[in-house]
Design an enzyme around this catalytic site. Structure first.
Site, short mmCIF file in Angstrom:
data_model
loop_
_atom_site.label_atom_id
_atom_site.label_comp_id
_atom_site.label_asym_id
_atom_site.label_seq_id
_atom_site.Cartn_x
_atom_site.Cartn_y
_atom_site.Cartn_z
N SER A 135 0.77 -0.99 -0.11
CA SER A 135 0.12 0.17 -0.08
C SER A 135 0.84 1.04 -0.14
CB SER A 135 -0.88 0.03 1.36
OG SER A 135 -1.60 1.26 1.38
N TYR A 148 -1.33 -0.99 10.80
CA TYR A 148 -1.23 -1.26 9.18
C TYR A 148 0.08 -0.77 8.60
CZ TYR A 148 -3.67 -1.29 4.63
OH TYR A 148 -3.86 -1.27 3.25
#
Length: 266
Positions: A135, A148
């Site tokens: 990401s 995350y």
């Protein structure tokens, strides 16, 4: 039909980017196994692609070994691994408990590591390839997403390590870093934004939330799962034969924006 005769394993393959990758691989000739926790969406993707649905935890070594045995029996050794499973780990460090941290590590990093390790014998034998879906949160820190952000950074390190160690054994590994993508998971995040700050921000719908979070993205919108899948499938193909260890953003230019100058654009 660039993947004709090839077998692919896509983790997190029931929805979003994973499902789009499965559809594109299948359309280009691959036999695709989709692996994830929820059986119903996996079976829907498998039915649409003529592939294999496996409901399992991609971070569980025993479950992955059983899945690979099933795939080999039905479609042969794995040529392509798309390590796409992820999620979890939202919140700031000071309030993040051990369970949330561990869930983030398991969902994002352990899934990629376990599946890569277990697929490597097939991939070495077949001259296969790995694409890890990280990401842009693996390149910069999103707010209050300590787990995350950390695990997506670690996924990039894992991909580079695999590229370094197994490139000479014929296995290419690359990493894709999407920005905002219209998906089930992102829809939930947009709904949260509307619920928590919609009134203050003048945002009343998921569509308006997407527009707000991509306001400063040069292309001006989120990606579709299919747009990300196109890039992933390119990296998995022979067309990218000399691409190994690359970190490729699919974010509409979000990661090139110079934050200190945003005020001048408003």
């Amino acid at each position: 039909m660039r993947f004709e005769g090839r077998t692919a394993l896509v983790t997190g393959g029931g929805t979003g980017i994973g499902a789009a990758v499965a559809r594109r691989l299948s359309a280009d000739g691959a036999t695709v196994a989709v692996l994830g926790r929820r059986r119903e969406p996996l079976e829907a993707v498998a039915a649409a692609t003529g592939g294999i649905a496996i409901a399992a935890d991609a971070a569980d070594t025993g479950a992955v070994r059983a899945a690979l045995a099933d795939i080999r029996a039905r479609a042969g050794p794995v040529d392509i691994l798309i390590a796409n499973a992820g999620g979890h780990g939202m919140g700031p460090t000071v309030s993040m408990d051990d369970r949330t941290w561990a869930e983030s590590a398991r969902a994002n990093l352990d899934t990629a590591f376990v599946c890569a390790r277990e697929c490597l014998p097939d991939l070495i034998e077949r001259g296969g390839t790995i694409v890890i879906v990280s990401s842009i949160a693996g390149l910069a820190a999103a707010p209050e997403a300590a787990g995350y952000v950390t695990m997506k950074h670690a996924c990039i390190g894992l991909g580079k390590s695999l590229a370094r160690d197994y490139g000479r054994k014929g296995v290419r590994t690359n990493i894709v870093c999407p920005g905002w993508v219209t998906s089930e998971m992102a829809d939930e995040e947009m709904a949260t934004l509307v619920g928590q700050a919609g009134a203050a921000l003048g945002v009343t719908s998921v569509e308006e939330a997407y527009a707000l979070v991509t306001k400063h993205v040069p292309i001006g919108r989120p990606a579709t799962p299919e747009e990300v899948a196109n890039v992933i499938c390119f990296l998995a193909s022979a067309e990218a034969a000399m691409v190994n260890g690359a970190v490729l953003t699919v974010d509409g230019g979000a990661s090139i924006v110079d934050l200190p100058t945003i005020a001048f654009a408003d």
